[in-house]
Design a protein around this motif. Sequence first.
Motif, PDB file in Angstrom:
ATOM      1  N   VAL A 111       0.862  -1.247   0.095  1.00  0.00           N
ATOM      2  CA  VAL A 111       0.305   0.057   0.052  1.00  0.00           C
ATOM      3  C   VAL A 111       0.981   1.136   0.140  1.00  0.00           C
ATOM      4  CG1 VAL A 111      -1.928  -1.102   1.168  1.00  0.00           C
ATOM      5  CG2 VAL A 111      -0.011  -0.175   2.409  1.00  0.00           C
ATOM      6  N   VAL A 112       2.248   1.032   0.426  1.00  0.00           N
ATOM      7  CA  VAL A 112       3.038   2.511   0.442  1.00  0.00           C
ATOM      8  C   VAL A 112       3.069   2.960  -1.107  1.00  0.00           C
ATOM      9  CG1 VAL A 112       4.158   1.538   2.575  1.00  0.00           C
ATOM     10  CG2 VAL A 112       4.953   0.935   0.635  1.00  0.00           C
ATOM     11  N   ARG A 113       3.046   1.939  -1.924  1.00  0.00           N
ATOM     12  CA  ARG A 113       3.302   2.309  -3.390  1.00  0.00           C
ATOM     13  C   ARG A 113       2.190   2.798  -3.897  1.00  0.00           C
ATOM     14  NH1 ARG A 113       6.351  -3.107  -5.759  1.00  0.00           N
ATOM     15  NH2 ARG A 113       7.808  -3.219  -4.432  1.00  0.00           N
ATOM     16  N   SER A 114       0.894   2.798  -3.143  1.00  0.00           N
ATOM     17  CA  SER A 114      -0.272   3.613  -3.775  1.00  0.00           C
ATOM     18  C   SER A 114      -0.224   4.874  -3.966  1.00  0.00           C
ATOM     19  CB  SER A 114      -1.571   3.295  -2.561  1.00  0.00           C
ATOM     20  OG  SER A 114      -2.579   4.002  -3.043  1.00  0.00           O
ATOM     21  N   PRO A 115      -0.647   5.457  -5.202  1.00  0.00           N
ATOM     22  CA  PRO A 115      -0.630   6.790  -5.357  1.00  0.00           C
ATOM     23  C   PRO A 115      -1.214   7.733  -4.224  1.00  0.00           C
ATOM     24  CG  PRO A 115      -2.072   5.918  -6.973  1.00  0.00           C
ATOM     25  CD  PRO A 115      -1.299   4.803  -6.411  1.00  0.00           C
ATOM     26  N   SER A 116      -2.203   7.060  -3.639  1.00  0.00           N
ATOM     27  CA  SER A 116      -3.187   7.778  -2.549  1.00  0.00           C
ATOM     28  C   SER A 116      -2.331   7.765  -1.185  1.00  0.00           C
ATOM     29  CB  SER A 116      -4.427   7.073  -2.442  1.00  0.00           C
ATOM     30  OG  SER A 116      -5.241   7.169  -3.620  1.00  0.00           O
ATOM     31  N   ILE A 117      -1.182   7.335  -1.149  1.00  0.00           N
ATOM     32  CA  ILE A 117      -0.443   6.983   0.093  1.00  0.00           C
ATOM     33  C   ILE A 117      -0.239   8.379   1.019  1.00  0.00           C
ATOM     34  CG2 ILE A 117       1.877   7.045  -0.501  1.00  0.00           C
ATOM     35  CD1 ILE A 117       0.645   4.857   2.169  1.00  0.00           C
ATOM     36  N   PRO A 118      -0.159   9.515   0.307  1.00  0.00           N
ATOM     37  CA  PRO A 118       0.001  10.888   1.194  1.00  0.00           C
ATOM     38  C   PRO A 118      -1.510  11.220   1.743  1.00  0.00           C
ATOM     39  CG  PRO A 118       1.054  11.085  -0.901  1.00  0.00           C
ATOM     40  CD  PRO A 118       0.357   9.865  -0.981  1.00  0.00           C
ATOM     41  N   SER A 119      -2.441  10.768   0.899  1.00  0.00           N
ATOM     42  CA  SER A 119      -3.734  11.022   1.705  1.00  0.00           C
ATOM     43  C   SER A 119      -4.297  10.182   2.562  1.00  0.00           C
ATOM     44  CB  SER A 119      -4.849  11.064   0.269  1.00  0.00           C
ATOM     45  OG  SER A 119      -4.671  12.044  -0.451  1.00  0.00           O
ATOM     46  N   ILE A 120      -3.731   8.787   2.509  1.00  0.00           N
ATOM     47  CA  ILE A 120      -4.007   7.857   3.329  1.00  0.00           C
ATOM     48  C   ILE A 120      -3.442   8.148   4.845  1.00  0.00           C
ATOM     49  CG2 ILE A 120      -3.524   5.616   4.094  1.00  0.00           C
ATOM     50  CD1 ILE A 120      -3.884   4.697   1.089  1.00  0.00           C
ATOM     51  N   LEU A 121      -2.233   8.785   4.748  1.00  0.00           N
ATOM     52  CA  LEU A 121      -1.248   9.084   5.822  1.00  0.00           C
ATOM     53  C   LEU A 121      -1.841  10.431   6.503  1.00  0.00           C
ATOM     54  CD1 LEU A 121       2.448   8.638   4.705  1.00  0.00           C
ATOM     55  CD2 LEU A 121       1.142   7.046   6.161  1.00  0.00           C
ATOM     56  N   ALA A 122      -2.574  11.338   5.712  1.00  0.00           N
ATOM     57  CA  ALA A 122      -3.192  12.708   6.302  1.00  0.00           C
ATOM     58  C   ALA A 122      -4.405  12.177   6.841  1.00  0.00           C
ATOM     59  CB  ALA A 122      -3.450  13.505   4.963  1.00  0.00           C
ATOM     60  N   VAL A 123      -5.083  11.134   6.316  1.00  0.00           N
ATOM     61  CA  VAL A 123      -6.182  10.996   7.367  1.00  0.00           C
ATOM     62  C   VAL A 123      -5.979   9.982   8.313  1.00  0.00           C
ATOM     63  CG1 VAL A 123      -8.382   9.454   7.138  1.00  0.00           C
ATOM     64  CG2 VAL A 123      -7.805  10.782   5.283  1.00  0.00           C
ATOM     65  N   GLY A 124      -4.924   9.054   8.359  1.00  0.00           N
ATOM     66  CA  GLY A 124      -4.281   8.422   9.454  1.00  0.00           C
ATOM     67  C   GLY A 124      -3.831   9.371  10.626  1.00  0.00           C
ATOM     68  N   LEU A 125      -3.280  10.498  10.089  1.00  0.00           N
ATOM     69  CA  LEU A 125      -2.739  11.557  11.056  1.00  0.00           C
ATOM     70  C   LEU A 125      -3.684  12.059  11.706  1.00  0.00           C
ATOM     71  CD1 LEU A 125       0.250  12.941   9.375  1.00  0.00           C
ATOM     72  CD2 LEU A 125       0.415  11.854  11.451  1.00  0.00           C
ATOM     73  N   LEU A 126      -5.032  12.269  11.189  1.00  0.00           N
ATOM     74  CA  LEU A 126      -6.282  13.067  11.669  1.00  0.00           C
ATOM     75  C   LEU A 126      -6.773  11.803  12.614  1.00  0.00           C
ATOM     76  CD1 LEU A 126      -8.425  15.090  11.890  1.00  0.00           C
ATOM     77  CD2 LEU A 126      -9.544  13.749   9.990  1.00  0.00           C
ATOM     78  N   LEU A 127      -6.749  10.706  12.522  1.00  0.00           N
ATOM     79  CA  LEU A 127      -7.407   9.739  13.624  1.00  0.00           C
ATOM     80  C   LEU A 127      -6.497   9.994  14.718  1.00  0.00           C
ATOM     81  CD1 LEU A 127      -8.801   6.772  11.484  1.00  0.00           C
ATOM     82  CD2 LEU A 127      -9.592   8.957  11.939  1.00  0.00           C
ATOM     83  N   LEU A 128      -5.086   9.969  14.425  1.00  0.00           N
ATOM     84  CA  LEU A 128      -3.966   9.891  15.606  1.00  0.00           C
ATOM     85  C   LEU A 128      -4.428  11.110  16.483  1.00  0.00           C
ATOM     86  CD1 LEU A 128      -1.764   8.628  16.944  1.00  0.00           C
ATOM     87  CD2 LEU A 128      -0.261   9.762  15.278  1.00  0.00           C
ATOM     88  N   GLY A 129      -4.822  12.158  15.736  1.00  0.00           N
ATOM     89  CA  GLY A 129      -4.970  13.321  16.210  1.00  0.00           C
ATOM     90  C   GLY A 129      -6.042  13.250  17.136  1.00  0.00           C
ATOM     91  N   ILE A 130      -7.019  12.789  16.866  1.00  0.00           N
ATOM     92  CA  ILE A 130      -8.540  12.480  17.635  1.00  0.00           C
ATOM     93  C   ILE A 130      -8.254  11.554  18.891  1.00  0.00           C
ATOM     94  CG2 ILE A 130     -10.881  11.454  17.396  1.00  0.00           C
ATOM     95  CD1 ILE A 130     -10.815  12.572  14.403  1.00  0.00           C
ATOM     96  N   PHE A 131      -7.317  10.451  18.471  1.00  0.00           N
ATOM     97  CA  PHE A 131      -7.148   9.678  19.558  1.00  0.00           C
ATOM     98  C   PHE A 131      -6.360  10.260  20.787  1.00  0.00           C
ATOM     99  CE2 PHE A 131      -3.509   6.452  21.141  1.00  0.00           C
ATOM    100  CZ  PHE A 131      -4.578   5.624  21.702  1.00  0.00           C
ATOM    101  N   LEU A 132      -5.429  11.120  20.412  1.00  0.00           N
ATOM    102  CA  LEU A 132      -4.734  11.996  21.385  1.00  0.00           C
ATOM    103  C   LEU A 132      -5.512  12.770  22.313  1.00  0.00           C
ATOM    104  CD1 LEU A 132      -1.217  12.554  19.372  1.00  0.00           C
ATOM    105  CD2 LEU A 132      -1.593  10.885  21.312  1.00  0.00           C
ATOM    106  N   LEU A 133      -6.255  13.279  21.414  1.00  0.00           N
ATOM    107  CA  LEU A 133      -7.358  14.345  22.229  1.00  0.00           C
ATOM    108  C   LEU A 133      -8.355  13.463  22.769  1.00  0.00           C
ATOM    109  CD1 LEU A 133      -8.777  17.158  22.147  1.00  0.00           C
ATOM    110  CD2 LEU A 133     -10.119  16.575  20.281  1.00  0.00           C
ATOM    111  N   TRP A 134      -8.744  12.336  22.698  1.00  0.00           N
ATOM    112  CA  TRP A 134      -9.637  11.570  23.516  1.00  0.00           C
ATOM    113  C   TRP A 134      -8.720  11.301  24.847  1.00  0.00           C
ATOM    114  CZ3 TRP A 134     -13.222   9.520  25.877  1.00  0.00           C
ATOM    115  CH2 TRP A 134     -13.150   8.228  26.582  1.00  0.00           C
ATOM    116  N   LEU A 135      -7.406  10.952  24.748  1.00  0.00           N
ATOM    117  CA  LEU A 135      -6.552  10.698  25.872  1.00  0.00           C
ATOM    118  C   LEU A 135      -6.428  11.750  26.886  1.00  0.00           C
ATOM    119  CD1 LEU A 135      -3.653   8.454  24.386  1.00  0.00           C
ATOM    120  CD2 LEU A 135      -5.584   7.596  25.580  1.00  0.00           C
ATOM    121  N   ALA A 136      -6.471  13.256  26.158  1.00  0.00           N
ATOM    122  CA  ALA A 136      -6.265  14.257  26.735  1.00  0.00           C
ATOM    123  C   ALA A 136      -7.564  14.557  27.526  1.00  0.00           C
ATOM    124  CB  ALA A 136      -5.874  15.410  26.037  1.00  0.00           C
ATOM    125  N   THR A 137      -8.622  14.170  26.755  1.00  0.00           N
ATOM    126  CA  THR A 137      -9.949  14.635  27.518  1.00  0.00           C
ATOM    127  C   THR A 137     -10.089  13.461  28.778  1.00  0.00           C
ATOM    128  OG1 THR A 137     -11.052  15.155  25.345  1.00  0.00           O
ATOM    129  CG2 THR A 137     -12.332  14.441  27.040  1.00  0.00           C
TER     130      THR A 137
END
Length: 277
Positions: A111-137
């Motif tokens: 999947v790292v060769r997918s042309p969408s990998i930058p977008s996939i990582l962007a959405v993944g980072l968004l989920l990680l941010g939400i996860f960290l926000l949940w922990l802080a909450t």
Amino acid sequence: MVHFHVIAGPDSAPARPSIRHIKFADLKEALTKGIDDFWAMPSQVVFLGLIYPIVGVCLVPLTSGQNALPLLYPLVSGFALIGPFAAIGLYEMSRRRELGLDTSWRHAFEVVRSPSIPSILAVGLLLLGIFLLWLATAKGLYVWFFGPLAPDSYFDFLKEVLTTSAGWSLILLGNAIGFVFTVVVFSISVVSFPLLLDRDVGAVSAIVTSIKAVATNPLVMGLWGVIVSTLLIIGSLPLLIGLAVIMPILGHATWHLYRRVVEQPAGRDINAVSSGN
């Protein structure tokens, strides 16, 4: 232009995939196909599925200190918030099997060769941010009810949470807020990652399509969310080891649900599509 591509895809106009109205029978079909994929590719998907519980178990020592005790439950329960990103290799395996391509487990990492990998990582980072926000909450809620001092032991922690009115208030309010986090993550990710693997539409279009899929089919997608949550809870009970089976099945089923709910572009035959892998 690179940043624009990540956000909106390679085309000048943002993609707007069409959404189908699905029925409860589609959920059954998606689960059936997910189980079929699991049995057809057991060695590969069990290997991938083990990544999830192993990482989860590794989180336990990180919370063994007294100061981290209040975060143990939020970590375990909130770990599901990044589950859609963790399952990206499972979507790829189902995609390859659908196209009649080789399904050796090593292809899951292509999947790292997918042309969408930058977008996939962007959405993944968004989920990680939400996860960290949940922990802080969750940490903020604990401090609000019990103050900044950490409990002396697991026993003391369980005692103050399960046998006091403040503890029960924490449980009720914490789970209510956790439900909101879960709904948000589910809405933005239920079909966004499979869509990005299938078509390079950009992160924003993938998220909007996922939200639209939930809004168009609120009852059916709501039931899917309940099914996913229930199975994840069941799989988490024996020290997360059950997720080695639950995660692959849900990952494959999510791919097939994506196929049911998001229409293919006109004239596109999925049986003729190949990424060249």
